[in-house]
Design an enzyme around this catalytic site. Structure first.
Site, PDB file in Angstrom:
ATOM      1  N   LYS A  27       0.811  -1.208   0.000  1.00 29.51           N
ATOM      2  CA  LYS A  27       0.000   0.000   0.000  1.00 29.51           C
ATOM      3  C   LYS A  27       0.846   1.261   0.000  1.00 29.51           C
ATOM      4  O   LYS A  27       0.352   2.334  -0.336  1.00 29.51           O
ATOM      5  CB  LYS A  27      -0.925   0.004   1.216  1.00 29.51           C
ATOM      6  CG  LYS A  27      -0.217  -0.088   2.560  1.00 29.51           C
ATOM      7  CD  LYS A  27      -1.212  -0.319   3.684  1.00 29.51           C
ATOM      8  CE  LYS A  27      -0.518  -0.485   5.027  1.00 29.51           C
ATOM      9  NZ  LYS A  27      -1.469  -0.800   6.104  1.00 29.51           N
ATOM     10  N   VAL A  31       8.847  -3.383  -3.363  1.00 34.67           N
ATOM     11  CA  VAL A  31      10.103  -3.923  -2.860  1.00 34.67           C
ATOM     12  C   VAL A  31      10.707  -4.865  -3.894  1.00 34.67           C
ATOM     13  O   VAL A  31      10.011  -5.715  -4.458  1.00 34.67           O
ATOM     14  CB  VAL A  31       9.894  -4.671  -1.526  1.00 34.67           C
ATOM     15  CG1 VAL A  31      11.226  -5.214  -1.008  1.00 34.67           C
ATOM     16  CG2 VAL A  31       9.266  -3.748  -0.486  1.00 34.67           C
ATOM     17  N   GLU A 122      18.274  -5.165   4.719  1.00 33.39           N
ATOM     18  CA  GLU A 122      18.428  -6.616   4.773  1.00 33.39           C
ATOM     19  C   GLU A 122      17.241  -7.327   4.124  1.00 33.39           C
ATOM     20  O   GLU A 122      16.086  -6.945   4.313  1.00 33.39           O
ATOM     21  CB  GLU A 122      18.523  -7.034   6.239  1.00 33.39           C
ATOM     22  CG  GLU A 122      18.444  -8.532   6.496  1.00 33.39           C
ATOM     23  CD  GLU A 122      18.225  -8.848   7.967  1.00 33.39           C
ATOM     24  OE1 GLU A 122      18.146 -10.047   8.295  1.00 33.39           O
ATOM     25  OE2 GLU A 122      18.123  -7.911   8.788  1.00 33.39           O
ATOM     26  N   VAL A 124      15.130 -10.306   4.562  1.00 32.59           N
ATOM     27  CA  VAL A 124      14.825 -11.265   5.626  1.00 32.59           C
ATOM     28  C   VAL A 124      14.460 -12.599   4.986  1.00 32.59           C
ATOM     29  O   VAL A 124      13.589 -12.667   4.120  1.00 32.59           O
ATOM     30  CB  VAL A 124      13.669 -10.755   6.507  1.00 32.59           C
ATOM     31  CG1 VAL A 124      13.351 -11.760   7.606  1.00 32.59           C
ATOM     32  CG2 VAL A 124      14.020  -9.403   7.104  1.00 32.59           C
ATOM     33  N   ASP A 168       0.901   0.363  13.387  1.00 34.25           N
ATOM     34  CA  ASP A 168       0.135  -0.417  12.408  1.00 34.25           C
ATOM     35  C   ASP A 168       0.569  -1.875  12.454  1.00 34.25           C
ATOM     36  O   ASP A 168       0.611  -2.560  11.439  1.00 34.25           O
ATOM     37  CB  ASP A 168       0.352   0.162  10.997  1.00 34.25           C
ATOM     38  CG  ASP A 168      -0.614  -0.404   9.959  1.00 34.25           C
ATOM     39  OD1 ASP A 168      -1.775  -0.707  10.324  1.00 34.25           O
ATOM     40  OD2 ASP A 168      -0.216  -0.573   8.795  1.00 34.25           O
ATOM     41  N   ASP A 185       7.823  -2.509   8.039  1.00 31.48           N
ATOM     42  CA  ASP A 185       6.869  -1.450   7.669  1.00 31.48           C
ATOM     43  C   ASP A 185       6.660  -0.456   8.813  1.00 31.48           C
ATOM     44  O   ASP A 185       5.685  -0.515   9.548  1.00 31.48           O
ATOM     45  CB  ASP A 185       5.523  -2.045   7.249  1.00 31.48           C
ATOM     46  CG  ASP A 185       5.627  -2.850   5.971  1.00 31.48           C
ATOM     47  OD1 ASP A 185       6.623  -2.680   5.245  1.00 31.48           O
ATOM     48  OD2 ASP A 185       4.717  -3.647   5.691  1.00 31.48           O
TER      49      ASP A 185
END
Length: 281
Positions: A27, A31, A122, A124, A168, A185
């Protein structure tokens, strides 16, 4: 794959060698998996404000610091320069939060660089070296749910001790890495001490964790960590190694009617904003 236009400048500057693939589109950002020398990392490209479904609600941006008073005045007036400053502040909020939380020992993606609205950090991964899944894509045994829930409550405590509330937090922005849950995020992260809505956001974050893991371990639904955590924080006795009881006894006394009405108004505004985001997504 061919580098997207927003990543081309980073390729030219040698910060990125190659773009491997798109990892996700959310949203607020897109990435990509990228190669930087011998390492595989991810590049988060923030979407422009008019392309995001998550708006910079006043609740989140309250009391955010900017470089100078000129920027603050322009942001308040909503001028073109002010909108650009607001956008830059929104993007840098996540970068600042990541560095601060990583230093505080919170398990977040390690940030490496922030350039031209792109955050290099990074990648993940899970036990197989693949991109780690989000919690909402994984099923858990009751024992696993309790273990991950306890780990995340510890992370939320560390965040709060560092002065940050995620704002959030849910199963949609936590990854399950090989070494456990990783919180992601953070552009909407708020100052715990300087934002009047911080307590409500913390309680919602903690409730989201309880409700999600409670699907797999129903006994978690009876635990109230949020109110206990915030009470300790307000009294200055919350520490990174604090062990919570899961029970909180509310003080009795005169009811703050105005406070209750404010909470109702805040909740109504939040629900209206959520419906707008859903309609735009």
């Amino acid at each position: 794959m061919k580098a997207p236009p927003r990543l081309q400048s980073l390729v030219e500057e040698g910060l990125i060698d190659t773009v491997v693939r798109q990892l996700m589109s959310g949203k607020e950002a897109m990435v990509y998996v990228v190669r930087c020398g011998d390492e595989t990392r991810c590049a988060k490209i923030y979407k422009e404000a008019d392309q995001r479904s998550f708006r910079q609600a006043v609740d989140y941006t309250e009391n955010r610091k900017v470089k100078n008073s000129r920027q603050a005045r322009a942001m308040a007036k909503g001028t073109k320069f002010g909108r650009q400053a607001s956008e830059a502040a929104w993007q840098s909020a996540e970068v600042d939060a990541l560095y601060k939380l990583a230093d505080a020992g919170v398990r977040v993606p390690q940030p490496y660089n922030f350039c031209d609205g792109v955050l290099l950090m990074e990648l993940v991964t899970d036990a197989n070296g693949d991109a780690a899944p989000r919690l909402n894509d994984v099923d858990f045994t009751p024992e696993q749910a309790r273990r991950h829930h306890a780990r995340l409550i510890t992370e939320v405590i560390r965040m709060l001790c560092a002065g940050i509330v995620h704002g959030d937090l849910s199963e949609f922005n936590i990854l399950l890495a090989d070494d456990g849950p990783v919180i992601i995020d953070l552009p909407q992260a708020v100052d715990a001490a300087g934002n009047n809505h911080a307590s409500r956001m913390l309680l919602r974050d903690v409730a989201n964790l309880r409700n999600f893991f409670g699907r797999f371990a129903p006994d978690l639904l009876a635990i109230d960590y949020g109110n206990e955590m915030w009470d300790l924080y307000q009294r200055g006795v919350l520490y990174p190694d604090t062990v919570l009881t899961g029970h909180f006894k509310r003080k009795t006394g005169p009811v703050d009617v105005r406070g209750v009405l404010r909470e109702i108004d805040d909740a109504s505004a939040e629900e209206a904003a959520r419906r707008v985001r859903m309609a735009q997504s």
